[in-house]
Motif scaffolding. Structure first.
Motif, mmCIF file in Angstrom:
data_model
loop_
_atom_site.group_PDB
_atom_site.id
_atom_site.type_symbol
_atom_site.label_atom_id
_atom_site.label_comp_id
_atom_site.label_asym_id
_atom_site.label_seq_id
_atom_site.Cartn_x
_atom_site.Cartn_y
_atom_site.Cartn_z
ATOM 1 N N GLN A 144 -16.205 -7.282 13.972
ATOM 2 C CA GLN A 144 -14.992 -8.160 14.386
ATOM 3 C C GLN A 144 -14.397 -8.955 13.068
ATOM 4 O OE1 GLN A 144 -14.254 -8.463 17.514
ATOM 5 N NE2 GLN A 144 -15.649 -7.202 18.169
ATOM 6 N N GLU A 145 -12.944 -9.286 13.183
ATOM 7 C CA GLU A 145 -12.457 -9.837 12.128
ATOM 8 C C GLU A 145 -11.513 -11.123 12.301
ATOM 9 O OE1 GLU A 145 -9.992 -6.898 10.367
ATOM 10 O OE2 GLU A 145 -11.645 -5.814 9.616
ATOM 11 N N GLU A 146 -11.611 -11.400 13.735
ATOM 12 C CA GLU A 146 -11.029 -12.698 14.096
ATOM 13 C C GLU A 146 -12.166 -13.913 14.800
ATOM 14 O OE1 GLU A 146 -9.792 -9.904 15.556
ATOM 15 O OE2 GLU A 146 -8.713 -9.440 14.046
ATOM 16 N N SER A 147 -11.929 -14.864 14.034
ATOM 17 C CA SER A 147 -12.970 -16.065 14.535
ATOM 18 C C SER A 147 -12.279 -16.966 15.547
ATOM 19 C CB SER A 147 -13.444 -16.742 13.114
ATOM 20 O OG SER A 147 -14.453 -17.661 13.465
ATOM 21 N N LEU A 148 -13.267 -17.646 16.211
ATOM 22 C CA LEU A 148 -12.830 -18.424 17.192
ATOM 23 C C LEU A 148 -12.998 -19.578 16.624
ATOM 24 C CD1 LEU A 148 -11.708 -19.054 20.132
ATOM 25 C CD2 LEU A 148 -14.099 -19.512 20.825
ATOM 26 N N VAL A 149 -12.149 -20.508 16.415
ATOM 27 C CA VAL A 149 -12.308 -21.962 15.787
ATOM 28 C C VAL A 149 -12.018 -23.109 16.782
ATOM 29 C CG1 VAL A 149 -12.299 -21.172 13.503
ATOM 30 C CG2 VAL A 149 -9.988 -22.056 14.612
ATOM 31 N N VAL A 158 -8.656 -17.423 13.854
ATOM 32 C CA VAL A 158 -8.399 -17.436 12.247
ATOM 33 C C VAL A 158 -8.782 -15.867 11.878
ATOM 34 C CG1 VAL A 158 -9.359 -17.966 10.254
ATOM 35 C CG2 VAL A 158 -9.079 -19.710 12.118
ATOM 36 N N GLY A 159 -8.151 -15.217 11.288
ATOM 37 C CA GLY A 159 -8.451 -13.801 10.639
ATOM 38 C C GLY A 159 -7.108 -12.957 10.908
ATOM 39 N N GLN A 160 -7.537 -11.691 10.720
ATOM 40 C CA GLN A 160 -6.619 -10.847 10.862
ATOM 41 C C GLN A 160 -6.490 -10.001 11.613
ATOM 42 O OE1 GLN A 160 -4.251 -10.200 8.180
ATOM 43 N NE2 GLN A 160 -5.299 -11.779 6.897
ATOM 44 N N LEU A 161 -5.134 -10.064 12.481
ATOM 45 C CA LEU A 161 -5.067 -9.144 13.670
ATOM 46 C C LEU A 161 -4.547 -7.635 13.143
ATOM 47 C CD1 LEU A 161 -3.218 -11.510 16.017
ATOM 48 C CD2 LEU A 161 -5.402 -10.280 16.308
ATOM 49 N N GLU A 162 -4.959 -6.563 13.793
ATOM 50 C CA GLU A 162 -4.570 -5.321 13.479
ATOM 51 C C GLU A 162 -3.335 -5.022 14.025
ATOM 52 O OE1 GLU A 162 -7.318 -2.070 13.809
ATOM 53 O OE2 GLU A 162 -9.102 -3.316 13.554
ATOM 54 N N HIS A 163 -2.304 -4.491 13.336
ATOM 55 C CA HIS A 163 -1.049 -4.378 13.811
ATOM 56 C C HIS A 163 -1.006 -2.920 14.327
ATOM 57 C CE1 HIS A 163 0.337 -8.278 12.706
ATOM 58 N NE2 HIS A 163 -0.182 -8.077 11.617
ATOM 59 N N ALA A 164 -0.180 -2.361 15.439
ATOM 60 C CA ALA A 164 -0.130 -0.965 15.741
ATOM 61 C C ALA A 164 1.015 -0.251 15.323
ATOM 62 C CB ALA A 164 -0.319 -0.990 17.380
#
Length: 164
Positions: A144-149, A158-164
């Motif tokens: 996982q690369e996105e954190s719940l804050v 917070v974090g990087q969303l992958e772009h399709a």
């Protein structure tokens, strides 16, 4: 003197990671949602976890002397709410995720951002809360690369969303 309400309002502006803290042992399987978690030192690896003494599962954590800190990813908002709510039993809460175990037997959320498996080394009573000083015995990190804050009384990502 600072009023409790003023302090809580100010603290709502301190962005924090959202964690589900779990325990298992002779005192049973329990968990709660917490934002009051931080690193103490890396030698030996130690975390600090704060828990309200009036929590229905407080005694279970004290008796089990182990816990896991599961740092939540963005898809875990429902899980966070369930572990924070008094309307769910412990069994119902744990049905909402996929769990495994590392060293202590405390439940590790399979798709948590990262999980820390710990034994409680010391407990300090401070006001309404217990401060658990926890020795980290094992760590499991996910992809996982996105954190719940939590900030200003709301969930954020917070974090990087992958772009399709």
């Amino acid at each position: 003197m600072i009023e409790a309400t003023d302090f809580r309002n100010a603290m709502s502006l301190l962005t924090t990671a959202v964690n589900v803290i779990t325990t298992a042992g002779e005192a049973g399987l329990h968990g709660f949602t917490a934002s009051a978690v931080c690193s103490v030192t890396d030698t030996p690896p130690t975390l600090l976890v704060c828990m309200n003494q009036s929590s229905r599962s407080h005694a279970h954590f004290v008796d089990n002397q182990v816990l896991a800190v599961n740092v939540l990813s963005t898809q875990h908002e429902q899980l966070s709410n369930a572990f924070a709510s008094s309307k769910y039993s412990s069994a119902e809460r744990f049905q909402l995720g996929e769990w495994e175990h590392l060293e202590t037997g405390s439940p590790i959320l399979q798709d948590a951002l990262v999980s820390f498996d710990c034994e409680i080394q010391d407990i300090q009573q401070v006001g309404t809360h217990s401060v658990f000083l926890c020795r980290v015995l094992a760590v499991k990190q996910s992809e996982q690369e996105e954190s719940l804050v939590y900030f200003n009384r709301a969930y954020h990502q917070v974090g990087q969303l992958e772009h399709a």
